[in-house]
Motif scaffolding. Structure first.
Motif, PDB file in Angstrom:
ATOM      1  N   PHE A  50       0.852  -1.190   0.000  1.00  0.00           N
ATOM      2  CA  PHE A  50       0.000   0.000   0.000  1.00  0.00           C
ATOM      3  C   PHE A  50       0.888   1.240   0.000  1.00  0.00           C
ATOM      4  N   THR A  51       0.500   2.224  -0.800  1.00  0.00           N
ATOM      5  CA  THR A  51       1.244   3.478  -0.852  1.00  0.00           C
ATOM      6  C   THR A  51       0.291   4.652  -0.701  1.00  0.00           C
ATOM      7  N   GLY A  52       0.738   5.660   0.022  1.00  0.00           N
ATOM      8  CA  GLY A  52      -0.006   6.902   0.074  1.00  0.00           C
ATOM      9  C   GLY A  52       0.190   7.673  -1.226  1.00  0.00           C
ATOM     10  N   GLN A  53      -0.697   8.588  -1.489  1.00  0.00           N
ATOM     11  CA  GLN A  53      -0.615   9.379  -2.716  1.00  0.00           C
ATOM     12  C   GLN A  53      -1.169  10.780  -2.429  1.00  0.00           C
ATOM     13  N   VAL A  54      -0.768  11.759  -3.234  1.00  0.00           N
ATOM     14  CA  VAL A  54      -1.325  13.107  -3.104  1.00  0.00           C
ATOM     15  C   VAL A  54      -2.826  13.025  -3.390  1.00  0.00           C
ATOM     16  N   PRO A  55      -3.601  14.023  -2.960  1.00  0.00           N
ATOM     17  CA  PRO A  55      -5.047  14.004  -3.258  1.00  0.00           C
ATOM     18  C   PRO A  55      -5.302  13.822  -4.745  1.00  0.00           C
ATOM     19  N   ASN A  56      -6.338  13.090  -5.077  1.00  0.00           N
ATOM     20  CA  ASN A  56      -6.534  12.779  -6.503  1.00  0.00           C
ATOM     21  C   ASN A  56      -6.799  14.019  -7.350  1.00  0.00           C
ATOM     22  N   THR A  57      -7.178  15.132  -6.730  1.00  0.00           N
ATOM     23  CA  THR A  57      -7.328  16.376  -7.497  1.00  0.00           C
ATOM     24  C   THR A  57      -5.975  16.979  -7.862  1.00  0.00           C
ATOM     25  N   MET A  58      -4.905  16.526  -7.191  1.00  0.00           N
ATOM     26  CA  MET A  58      -3.564  17.053  -7.462  1.00  0.00           C
ATOM     27  C   MET A  58      -2.714  16.118  -8.318  1.00  0.00           C
ATOM     28  N   ILE A  59      -3.207  14.919  -8.584  1.00  0.00           N
ATOM     29  CA  ILE A  59      -2.421  13.960  -9.353  1.00  0.00           C
ATOM     30  C   ILE A  59      -2.130  14.524 -10.742  1.00  0.00           C
ATOM     31  N   GLY A  60      -0.863  14.476 -11.109  1.00  0.00           N
ATOM     32  CA  GLY A  60      -0.432  15.014 -12.398  1.00  0.00           C
ATOM     33  C   GLY A  60       0.036  16.444 -12.344  1.00  0.00           C
ATOM     34  N   THR A  61       0.057  17.059 -11.153  1.00  0.00           N
ATOM     35  CA  THR A  61       0.475  18.466 -11.017  1.00  0.00           C
ATOM     36  C   THR A  61       1.905  18.605 -10.502  1.00  0.00           C
ATOM     37  N   ASP A  62       2.585  17.478 -10.311  1.00  0.00           N
ATOM     38  CA  ASP A  62       3.927  17.482  -9.713  1.00  0.00           C
ATOM     39  C   ASP A  62       3.898  18.075  -8.310  1.00  0.00           C
ATOM     40  N   GLY A  63       2.886  17.690  -7.556  1.00  0.00           N
ATOM     41  CA  GLY A  63       2.773  18.149  -6.185  1.00  0.00           C
ATOM     42  C   GLY A  63       3.904  17.591  -5.323  1.00  0.00           C
ATOM     43  N   PHE A  64       4.027  18.149  -4.128  1.00  0.00           N
ATOM     44  CA  PHE A  64       5.091  17.718  -3.223  1.00  0.00           C
ATOM     45  C   PHE A  64       4.954  16.224  -2.917  1.00  0.00           C
ATOM     46  N   GLN A  65       6.031  15.508  -3.099  1.00  0.00           N
ATOM     47  CA  GLN A  65       6.120  14.062  -2.878  1.00  0.00           C
ATOM     48  C   GLN A  65       5.101  13.286  -3.712  1.00  0.00           C
ATOM     49  N   GLU A  66       4.919  13.723  -4.947  1.00  0.00           N
ATOM     50  CA  GLU A  66       4.064  12.971  -5.874  1.00  0.00           C
ATOM     51  C   GLU A  66       4.943  12.112  -6.775  1.00  0.00           C
ATOM     52  N   ALA A  67       4.544  10.887  -6.988  1.00  0.00           N
ATOM     53  CA  ALA A  67       5.174  10.016  -7.979  1.00  0.00           C
ATOM     54  C   ALA A  67       4.093   9.101  -8.543  1.00  0.00           C
ATOM     55  N   ASP A  68       4.183   8.836  -9.819  1.00  0.00           N
ATOM     56  CA  ASP A  68       3.215   7.937 -10.469  1.00  0.00           C
ATOM     57  C   ASP A  68       3.613   6.498 -10.151  1.00  0.00           C
ATOM     58  N   ILE A  69       3.357   6.083  -8.913  1.00  0.00           N
ATOM     59  CA  ILE A  69       3.816   4.754  -8.500  1.00  0.00           C
ATOM     60  C   ILE A  69       3.049   3.646  -9.205  1.00  0.00           C
ATOM     61  N   LYS A  70       1.823   3.911  -9.603  1.00  0.00           N
ATOM     62  CA  LYS A  70       1.077   2.914 -10.383  1.00  0.00           C
ATOM     63  C   LYS A  70       1.777   2.665 -11.710  1.00  0.00           C
ATOM     64  N   GLY A  71       2.141   3.745 -12.388  1.00  0.00           N
ATOM     65  CA  GLY A  71       2.836   3.590 -13.664  1.00  0.00           C
ATOM     66  C   GLY A  71       4.226   2.997 -13.495  1.00  0.00           C
ATOM     67  N   ILE A  72       4.939   3.439 -12.450  1.00  0.00           N
ATOM     68  CA  ILE A  72       6.305   2.950 -12.213  1.00  0.00           C
ATOM     69  C   ILE A  72       6.317   1.449 -11.964  1.00  0.00           C
ATOM     70  N   THR A  73       5.328   0.964 -11.212  1.00  0.00           N
ATOM     71  CA  THR A  73       5.359  -0.444 -10.797  1.00  0.00           C
ATOM     72  C   THR A  73       4.553  -1.378 -11.696  1.00  0.00           C
TER      73      THR A  73
END
Length: 588
Positions: free
Chosen positions: A103-126
């Motif tokens: 399980f991984t935490g993620q930035v709020p889904n409204t911020m996904i794709g904005t390069d928010g603080f500590q954001e990484a596309d872990i779904k795509g990476i893994t």
């Protein structure tokens, strides 16, 4: 629906309740801002939380927990760098088909794709290194996704599943309804083998003169040790295993050939080369097993049983492909196989066994890994769980300890991840508190996750550590010795800036070792000792066994001791390099 309804829960509470519903007992996790609400709810949960000191170490610990117990390992990290630190360990579990849910935490889904603080596309990476992965888009999906994740991770060909949880979803409110059923129409693993193919497989076995069972990690996952042993004994078929298949068949039995491949036994490599039938059970014909494909078992027909149809015929042409669970398929093959004796085949194999005896290292005043591990085997009566990192010590652990039970040898096979062995031992000990667990590590591999000494100490996990200290990245140094004229580039762990520019081996002018492992261990509250004399080996091992907590044995071994037999990369299995003074088997 009103938020005052007593059944309403936050996403974080639903998360914890879902894990409890799945029967999760232990989580290996590292807190961060995007999972802080989960940790607030874990505070009151009966689920045991074990905090590693690096997210990679946490996933490896969950991996060791899963491999040693057969249960699904669970781990958690925060978003961005926390999630990214899991990647190598997830790839390790993926290559070796280990059931994990991460399980991984993620930035709020409204911020996904904005390069928010500590954001990484872990779904795509893994995506390439997980069996499946999710990003949860609504609080009402949490329970369903968790149930699916555990089911997918642990069924069919197991593997890691990642669930990414945006922080706003964890704060949202919903009713908790853990689903009682699954709806996964596209996911339906095949467990039962085709009846006609099973009949054909039995006919081939009955007509073979030189059959061999080749068992891999899939056989252990399947729990097929009883069935494989029955088949081997009934039809008198010798058994060889992959690195991950070690323990599926008692290595003390006369039909055992132990491990085959690059550092396998001579009898295993020559038997499979000269066989007329290979019965592959839960193995995938990895390149470390086959060597040169064109010369691998040229006269053998192949029966290949695997629950993953993608593995069958991928590397080696297969005459009888059977998609199914190894335990189930072998169970059906056994009644159709004739009781047999194969004295000529076994006599031929016995002659090949003698070659290994001739290749035993010459005893001198230096500490030899073989003597250390054989002494460990004697003192533990073969009942310990052994974990290993990656390198020479991994192969020595596979060669010299005699394994008689599945899930008693745990190592990174497919990915070959340095730093795996020690944190995996922590997970294995937590899963098996009544068994002795020894982490066999090299001085290079150990330092990859040495911070997990704190995890063992603080959680009072009594893992015993055997450190093979040769001051080199030993396996790469061995290749440099054999194939690069002893040009030891970047493999000496004692090398300092004022060393000569070129090095071809240890001498009296070499600097002191860095670090002092015993002092490092003591800094974490773990006792240990350094051993340099052969006569102290057993005494030191007994001290470790009697220690109530973790204990480190720092064995200073022969710097240029190598792993033999060895098949060079791209070479044929019969073209084995024996000890230095003996040259190649093929030249005999």
């Amino acid at each position: 629906m009103s938020k005052n309804n007593e059944k309403m829960m936050s996403g974080a509470e639903i998360f914890v309740k879902s894990l409890e519903a799945e029967g999760v007992e232990v989580i290996f996790g590292y807190i961060g801002a995007k999972v802080i609400t989960i940790y607030d709810k874990l505070y009151d949960s009966k689920i045991r939380h074990v905090m590693p000191h690096h997210e990679q170490g946490g996933v490896h610990a969950a991996d060791g927990y899963a491999r040693s117990s057969g249960k699904t390992g669970v781990c958690i990290a925060t978003s961005g760098p926390g999630a990214a630190n899991m990647v190598t360990a997830l790839a390790t579990a993926h290559m070796d088909s280990v059931p994990l849910v991460a399980f991984t935490g993620q930035v709020p889904n409204t911020m996904i794709g904005t390069d928010g603080f500590q954001e990484a596309d872990i779904k795509g990476i893994t995506m390439p290194i997980t069996k499946n992965n999710y990003i949860v888009n609504d609080v009402t999906e949490i329970s369903r996704v968790i149930k699916e994740a555990f089911h997918i991770a642990s069924t069919g060909r197991p593997g890691p599943v990642l669930v990414d949880l945006p922080s706003n979803i964890l704060a949202d409110m919903a009713e908790f309804n853990y689903p009682s059923q699954l709806d996964l129409p596209g996911y339906n693993p095949t467990y039962k083998g085709n009846k006609l193919q099973i009949k054909r497989a039995a006919e081939l076995i009955n007509n073979a003169a030189k059959p061999i069972i080749y068992a891999g990690g899939g056989a252990i996952i399947s729990g097929a040790e009883k069935e494989i042993t029955e088949l081997a004994k009934k039809a008198e078929i010798p058994v060889t295993t992959t690195l991950n298949g070690i323990g599926i068949f008692d290595e003390n039995h006369s039909l055992s050939l132990a491990m085959l491949g690059m550092h396998g036994t001579t009898e295993a490599n020559l038997a499979i080369t000269n066989s007329d039938l290979i019965i592959a059970l839960g193995a995938r014909f990895d390149d470390r097993v086959t060597g040169k494909i064109d010369s691998f078992a040229k006269n053998a027909a192949v029966i290949h049983v695997d629950i993953d149809p993608a593995e069958i015929g991928k590397i080696i042409e297969t005459q009888v492909p059977i998609t199914g669970d190894v335990k189930s398929v072998v169970e059906e093959i056994i009644p159709k196989v004739n009781k047999a004796k194969r004295p000529a085949w076994l006599k031929e194999i016995d002659e090949w066994r003698k070659i290994d005896k001739k290749a035993d290292p010459e005893i001198n005043d230096k500490l030899l890994p073989s003597e250390i591990i054989e002494s460990l085997y004697e003192l533990t009566e073969g009942k310990a769980i052994i974990t290993a990192g990656v390198g020479q010590h991994q192969m020595w652990a596979a060669q010299y300890y005699k394994y008689s039970r599945p899930r008693s040898f745990i190592s990174s096979g497919g990915l070959g991840t340095m730093g795996f062995g020690f944190p995996a031992a922590i997970g294995a000990k937590i899963a098996n508190p009544d068994q002795e667990v020894f982490a066999l590590v090299g001085d290079g591999s150990f330092q990859m996750n040495i911070q997990e000494l704190a995890t063992a100490a603080k959680n009072k996990v009594p893992v015993k550590i055997i450190l093979f200290n040769n001051q080199y990245l030993g396996m790469v140094r061995q290749w440099q010795e054999l194939f690069f004229d002893k040009r030891y580039s970047a493999t000496c762990l004692r090398r300092q800036i004022d060393c000569p520019p070129h090095c071809s081996g240890p001498n009296q002018d070499c600097p002191e070792m860095i670090p002092d492992f015993i002092q490092v261990a003591k800094g974490y509250g773990i006792e240990g000792q350094t051993i340099t004399q052969r006569e102290d080996i057993k005494t030191a091992l007994k001290t470790a066994l009697e220690a109530k907590g973790s204990y480190l044995l720092n064995f200073i071994i022969e710097e240029e001791e190598n792993v033999f037999p060895m098949v060079s990369a791209g070479g044929s299995l019969e073209d084995m390099i024996l000890r230095k003074e003996q040259g190649k088997y093929a030249d005999k």
